[in-house]
Scaffold this motif. Structure first.
Motif, PDB file in Angstrom:
ATOM      1  N   VAL A  51       0.859  -1.189   0.000  1.00  0.00           N
ATOM      2  CA  VAL A  51       0.000   0.000   0.000  1.00  0.00           C
ATOM      3  C   VAL A  51       0.892   1.235   0.000  1.00  0.00           C
ATOM      4  CG1 VAL A  51      -1.781   1.289   1.244  1.00  0.00           C
ATOM      5  CG2 VAL A  51      -1.795  -1.227   1.276  1.00  0.00           C
ATOM      6  N   ASP A  52       0.709   2.087  -0.989  1.00  0.00           N
ATOM      7  CA  ASP A  52       1.464   3.337  -1.063  1.00  0.00           C
ATOM      8  C   ASP A  52       0.809   4.347  -0.133  1.00  0.00           C
ATOM      9  OD1 ASP A  52       2.971   5.550  -1.753  1.00  0.00           O
ATOM     10  OD2 ASP A  52       2.772   5.258  -3.910  1.00  0.00           O
ATOM     11  N   LEU A  53       1.560   4.836   0.829  1.00  0.00           N
ATOM     12  CA  LEU A  53       1.038   5.787   1.810  1.00  0.00           C
ATOM     13  C   LEU A  53       1.465   7.224   1.487  1.00  0.00           C
ATOM     14  CD1 LEU A  53       1.714   3.747   5.095  1.00  0.00           C
ATOM     15  CD2 LEU A  53      -0.308   3.738   3.622  1.00  0.00           C
ATOM     16  N   THR A  54       1.848   7.450   0.235  1.00  0.00           N
ATOM     17  CA  THR A  54       2.406   8.732  -0.172  1.00  0.00           C
ATOM     18  C   THR A  54       1.486   9.437  -1.163  1.00  0.00           C
ATOM     19  OG1 THR A  54       4.545   7.596  -0.106  1.00  0.00           O
ATOM     20  CG2 THR A  54       4.527   9.839  -0.983  1.00  0.00           C
ATOM     21  N   ASP A 241      -6.566   4.075   5.414  1.00  0.00           N
ATOM     22  CA  ASP A 241      -7.853   3.386   5.456  1.00  0.00           C
ATOM     23  C   ASP A 241      -7.786   2.005   4.808  1.00  0.00           C
ATOM     24  OD1 ASP A 241      -7.403   4.616   2.976  1.00  0.00           O
ATOM     25  OD2 ASP A 241      -9.530   4.773   2.532  1.00  0.00           O
ATOM     26  N   GLN A 242      -6.690   1.711   4.119  1.00  0.00           N
ATOM     27  CA  GLN A 242      -6.533   0.410   3.466  1.00  0.00           C
ATOM     28  C   GLN A 242      -5.767  -0.596   4.328  1.00  0.00           C
ATOM     29  OE1 GLN A 242      -5.093   0.777  -0.667  1.00  0.00           O
ATOM     30  NE2 GLN A 242      -5.505   2.959  -0.530  1.00  0.00           N
ATOM     31  N   LEU A 243      -5.421  -0.197   5.537  1.00  0.00           N
ATOM     32  CA  LEU A 243      -4.567  -1.031   6.377  1.00  0.00           C
ATOM     33  C   LEU A 243      -5.290  -1.491   7.639  1.00  0.00           C
ATOM     34  CD1 LEU A 243      -1.270   1.059   6.162  1.00  0.00           C
ATOM     35  CD2 LEU A 243      -1.826  -1.048   4.929  1.00  0.00           C
ATOM     36  N   PRO A 244      -4.903  -2.647   8.165  1.00  0.00           N
ATOM     37  CA  PRO A 244      -5.460  -3.113   9.438  1.00  0.00           C
ATOM     38  C   PRO A 244      -4.854  -2.342  10.599  1.00  0.00           C
ATOM     39  CG  PRO A 244      -3.758  -4.612   8.707  1.00  0.00           C
ATOM     40  CD  PRO A 244      -3.920  -3.607   7.598  1.00  0.00           C
ATOM     41  N   ALA A 245      -5.443  -2.480  11.753  1.00  0.00           N
ATOM     42  CA  ALA A 245      -4.929  -1.801  12.946  1.00  0.00           C
ATOM     43  C   ALA A 245      -3.518  -2.262  13.275  1.00  0.00           C
ATOM     44  CB  ALA A 245      -5.853  -2.047  14.131  1.00  0.00           C
ATOM     45  N   ALA A 248       0.902  -4.717   9.712  1.00  0.00           N
ATOM     46  CA  ALA A 248       1.622  -4.212   8.546  1.00  0.00           C
ATOM     47  C   ALA A 248       3.033  -3.790   8.935  1.00  0.00           C
ATOM     48  CB  ALA A 248       0.877  -3.030   7.933  1.00  0.00           C
ATOM     49  N   THR A 249       3.911  -3.780   7.944  1.00  0.00           N
ATOM     50  CA  THR A 249       5.258  -3.257   8.110  1.00  0.00           C
ATOM     51  C   THR A 249       5.371  -1.987   7.280  1.00  0.00           C
ATOM     52  OG1 THR A 249       6.214  -5.455   8.388  1.00  0.00           O
ATOM     53  CG2 THR A 249       7.726  -3.704   7.765  1.00  0.00           C
ATOM     54  N   ILE A 250       5.888  -0.916   7.861  1.00  0.00           N
ATOM     55  CA  ILE A 250       6.007   0.351   7.153  1.00  0.00           C
ATOM     56  C   ILE A 250       7.450   0.580   6.728  1.00  0.00           C
ATOM     57  CG2 ILE A 250       6.379   1.783   9.226  1.00  0.00           C
ATOM     58  CD1 ILE A 250       4.571   3.910   7.843  1.00  0.00           C
ATOM     59  N   ALA A 265       9.106  12.265   1.552  1.00  0.00           N
ATOM     60  CA  ALA A 265       9.429  10.842   1.701  1.00  0.00           C
ATOM     61  C   ALA A 265       8.463   9.992   0.910  1.00  0.00           C
ATOM     62  CB  ALA A 265       9.394  10.452   3.184  1.00  0.00           C
ATOM     63  N   ARG A 266       8.953   8.882   0.398  1.00  0.00           N
ATOM     64  CA  ARG A 266       8.079   7.870  -0.199  1.00  0.00           C
ATOM     65  C   ARG A 266       7.841   6.818   0.870  1.00  0.00           C
ATOM     66  NH1 ARG A 266       6.829   6.472  -5.658  1.00  0.00           N
ATOM     67  NH2 ARG A 266       4.926   5.204  -5.526  1.00  0.00           N
ATOM     68  N   VAL A 267       6.602   6.711   1.298  1.00  0.00           N
ATOM     69  CA  VAL A 267       6.257   5.838   2.426  1.00  0.00           C
ATOM     70  C   VAL A 267       5.340   4.727   1.918  1.00  0.00           C
ATOM     71  CG1 VAL A 267       5.321   5.727   4.755  1.00  0.00           C
ATOM     72  CG2 VAL A 267       6.405   7.838   3.943  1.00  0.00           C
ATOM     73  N   MET A 268       5.666   3.483   2.243  1.00  0.00           N
ATOM     74  CA  MET A 268       4.867   2.345   1.816  1.00  0.00           C
ATOM     75  C   MET A 268       4.670   1.372   2.973  1.00  0.00           C
ATOM     76  SD  MET A 268       6.458   1.694  -1.981  1.00  0.00           S
ATOM     77  CE  MET A 268       8.140   2.021  -1.440  1.00  0.00           C
ATOM     78  N   ALA A 269       3.668   0.534   2.832  1.00  0.00           N
ATOM     79  CA  ALA A 269       3.419  -0.496   3.837  1.00  0.00           C
ATOM     80  C   ALA A 269       3.213  -1.827   3.133  1.00  0.00           C
ATOM     81  CB  ALA A 269       2.202  -0.155   4.669  1.00  0.00           C
ATOM     82  N   VAL A 270       3.649  -2.889   3.777  1.00  0.00           N
ATOM     83  CA  VAL A 270       3.399  -4.254   3.308  1.00  0.00           C
ATOM     84  C   VAL A 270       2.501  -4.923   4.332  1.00  0.00           C
ATOM     85  CG1 VAL A 270       4.407  -6.488   2.748  1.00  0.00           C
ATOM     86  CG2 VAL A 270       5.600  -4.391   2.099  1.00  0.00           C
ATOM     87  N   VAL A 271       1.421  -5.511   3.857  1.00  0.00           N
ATOM     88  CA  VAL A 271       0.462  -6.166   4.743  1.00  0.00           C
ATOM     89  C   VAL A 271       0.607  -7.684   4.568  1.00  0.00           C
ATOM     90  CG1 VAL A 271      -1.942  -6.344   5.434  1.00  0.00           C
ATOM     91  CG2 VAL A 271      -1.095  -4.242   4.401  1.00  0.00           C
TER      92      VAL A 271
END
Length: 271
Positions: A51-54, A241-245, A248-250, A265-271
């Motif tokens: 998930v791209d958080l940027t 809003d696309q991530l669980p509570a 995930a790893t950011i 910054a380019r911020v991403m998460a892996v679920v």
């Protein structure tokens, strides 16, 4: 150090391979659990969702002082030279960006000095979108952190705790920055929450709004206390809003310019 989520993913992957259910494999799992260097490569092989958080960012992106956070000047023209190049003028604190300790402390760490281990870590998402609907200056308070822990378990040491207020959906409208009277109005953290998180050895906090402090803050209490104590923050996150509570790893792709108080910054998460 921020290795708990990585270690658990590696363990799960190993357990799924029946050929590894031997004494040697068990010893291997233990070795991985003891060494972050061994655990890190598993992230690149993850089959999880990214998930791209940027937010995409240009001169129209809202800033705290209202000035464009980035401007473009053509340096090389494609038709004339066969390639193209922009000269950029950038303010560090614009777009989705990181606040380094140096931003609010004279001798704090610059963005280049933040340890890599603090930029790749477990992500915990605290949802205050319900109360933010009724209060544009709603805050993540100590009670919200305690409620999150009660529902989800302990926050891992070294984690990043992010506020999901629903504010990212307002980007592109005046309400992302101001109320009807033109005053700053957006959610943020309360110092009661960040003081509690500091005691849990959390590495960073993040918000989907314009600032770590709420819009009606008169003293930047969270900026002053959180950053000056050696922690970092991320402002204007997208996609929470696309991530669980939890789970995930950011990955915070922070810039590494010397003397930097922060930066896009380019911020991403892996679920």
């Amino acid at each position: 150090m921020c290795h708990a989520c990585v270690i658990e993913n590696v363990k799960a992957d190993m357990m799924s391979r029946r050929s590894l259910f031997t004494g040697a494999a068990a010893a291997g799992v233990a070795a991985v659990a003891m060494g972050a260097a061994s655990a890190r490569p598993a992230l690149a092989q993850s089959g999880g969702r990214i998930v791209d958080l940027t937010h995409a960012w240009d001169e129209t992106f809202p800033t705290f002082d209202g000035k464009p956070g980035i401007t473009y000047e053509e340096a090389v023209n494609f038709d004339q030279s066969g390639y193209q190049l922009w000269k950029l003028t950038i303010f560090e604190h614009s777009g989705t960006h990181i606040d380094a300790p140096l931003h609010f402390s004279k001798d704090g760490k610059s963005v280049a000095e933040i340890e890599p281990e603090q930029l790749m870590c477990p992500l915990c998402v605290v949802d205050i979108s319900a109360k933010a609907k009724d209060d544009a200056n709603a805050m993540v308070e100590a009670a919200d952190i305690e409620a999150w822990v009660s529902a989800n378990g302990e926050i891992p040491a070294g984690a990043l705790v992010a506020m999901h207020s629903g504010w990212a959906a307002k980007l592109g409208t005046p309400e992302f920055r101001n109320d009807a009277a033109g005053n700053f109005a957006f959610p943020g953290f309360a110092q009661s929450a960040t003081d509690l998180l500091a005691g849990m050895n959390v590495a960073g906090i993040g918000v989907d709004s314009l600032s770590l402090d709420p819009g009606n803050s008169a003293d930047f209490a969270v900026h002053k206390s959180w950053l000056s104590s050696g922690h970092y923050g991320i402002e204007a996150l997208a996609g929470l809003d696309q991530l669980p509570a939890k789970g995930a790893t950011i990955f915070v792709g922070a810039p590494k310019h010397k003397r930097g108080t922060g930066g896009p910054a380019r911020v991403m998460a892996v679920v």
